[in-house]
Design a protein around this motif. Structure first.
Motif: not given
Length: 404
Positions: A307, A311, A315, A344-345, A347-348, A351
């Motif tokens: 994952d 991701a 990105l 997006a960047t 927070r991804t 994670g």
């Protein structure tokens, strides 16, 4: 959009990757040990100055600045993969190459909006890495996510501006080499256009009335390598009117011009942080056993790694597209994409780092591995340069407007 890097980018990538392997990564532990022996926590460890000298010698200096007169003259698309590489060691590599915030944004402001005297006095020593700087915008007593809320007052008295206000989380302000603040405040607090009330002025650190009150921590970290984050008091601090950047009422527009490139630079480096996290996850997974088999054979660990790879690839494509659009249609034309990557960047990557920390167990939250500090930096970027929700609000309005 051509996805291949051009010859200059490939050449710089090769040199920068070699610089990281030969100099930066080996210096990480050295810098940590040297810092413990310094008389002030805000001084650069000696190895940092050695890295800066080596980077200059190799021509890996001021890569961020597209203005060929002052910087490397790279486009955003050329700089993106280089910033990603430095993001793998965010405590050392950006500083070593003179590509660290907030100095980068401040140099961009001076290069674009400063007059010749201001460039000579402040931009040139910043470009040479002789001094550091700070950008004083955020305030503790208002919602600074809305820049029109700023309450710092800049009033004119004859040939001087008098600045009064309280700022905090002013990055770089604790560094002993921080010589200049770019201060944003209101010169026309009652003006009819709320976006023309603000101005920016240059305030030398040693100006009477300027007090660097205390260091602000980020998740317990003091962020020494970026010069810390400080609470700063301006109490009737006086500077010449000639210290105004641009024109009165132009502060809001200058801030937006500064933050656009800053946002994409942060996202570029965040991808490098994610790549470092994936590398650390894989190394841990193949070296540790649990419940009778290697962690790399555990299905949940395989899912985390897969994952994360998907991701990061997503990105990177979005960031490269944004860089390309900034180069071809300008920052205003790429506004939606800049906001998209800013949402997006961080927070991804947060994670991905969270899963990496989980894989390392107690070691993941310790000082023995870089993951916890990387997490603190990535999580902060969900707030810095405008919180995610502000960008979501603006982006959604732009989308909805198409259907009105």
């Amino acid at each position: 959009m051509d996805f291949a890097f051009d010859a200059r980018t490939e050449e710089l990538r090769a040199r920068l990757l070699a610089f990281m392997d030969e100099h930066v990564y080996p210096a990480e532990q050295v810098a940590h040990e040297q810092r413990e022996r310094l008389s002030s926590p805000w001084e650069n460890p000696p190895v940092v100055e050695e890295l800066k000298a080596e980077a200059r010698r190799q021509g890996l200096w001021n890569l961020f600045l597209p203005d060929a007169e002052y910087g490397a003259g790279l486009t955003n698309l050329q700089y993106a993969p280089l910033a990603e590489i430095t993001g793998r060691s965010p405590q050392l590599a950006p500083t070593a190459t003179n590509c660290a915030a907030p100095d980068t944004g401040n140099m961009e402001v001076l290069a674009q909006f400063g007059d010749e005297r201001q460039k000579k006095q402040w931009l040139e020593p910043l470009l040479a890495g002789e001094i550091r700087s700070a950008f004083a915008m955020t305030e503790p007593d208002v919602a600074s996510s809305d820049a029109t809320n700023i309450t710092t007052h800049i009033r004119r008295e004859g040939d001087e501006y008098v600045i009064t206000g309280r700022k905090w989380y002013i990055s770089g302000a604790m560094h002993p080499d921080c010589a200049i603040f770019i201060v944003m405040g209101k010169t026309d607090p009652d003006g009819p256009d709320i976006r023309r009330q603000q101005s920016m002025v240059l305030v030398p650190r040693d100006t009477p009335g300027v007090t660097v009150k205390r260091a602000m921590r980020v998740f317990g970290y003091e962020d020494h390598y970026h010069g810390g984050h400080a609470e700063v008091i301006f109490d009737e601090a006086r500077v010449p009117v000639s210290n105004l950047i641009g024109e009165e009422g132009g502060g809001f527009a200058i801030a937006q011009a500064r933050l656009g490139p800053g946002r994409i630079h942060h996202c570029m480096r965040l991808i490098g942080m994610a790549e470092r996290a994936i590398e650390l996850m894989c190394r841990r997974a193949v070296s540790r056993d649990a419940f009778g088999k290697a962690l790399a054979q555990q299905g949940v660990v395989q899912n985390w790694i897969a994952d994360a790879r998907v991701a990061v690839e997503q990105l990177r494509l979005l960031v490269l597209k944004t860089a390309w659009m900034m180069d071809t249609v300008g920052n205003r034309g790429a506004h939606t994409e800049i906001q998209a990557i800013k949402i997006a960047t961080p927070r991804t990557v947060v994670g991905i780092l969270d899963r990496a920390i989980q894989l390392y167990g107690a070691g993941g939250v310790s000082q023995d591995f870089p993951l916890a500090e990387l997490y603190a930096g990535a999580r902060t970027l969900m707030i810095a340069d405008g919180p995610d929700e502000v960008h979501q609000r603006s982006l959604a309005r732009r989308e909805i407007k198409k259907y009105l």
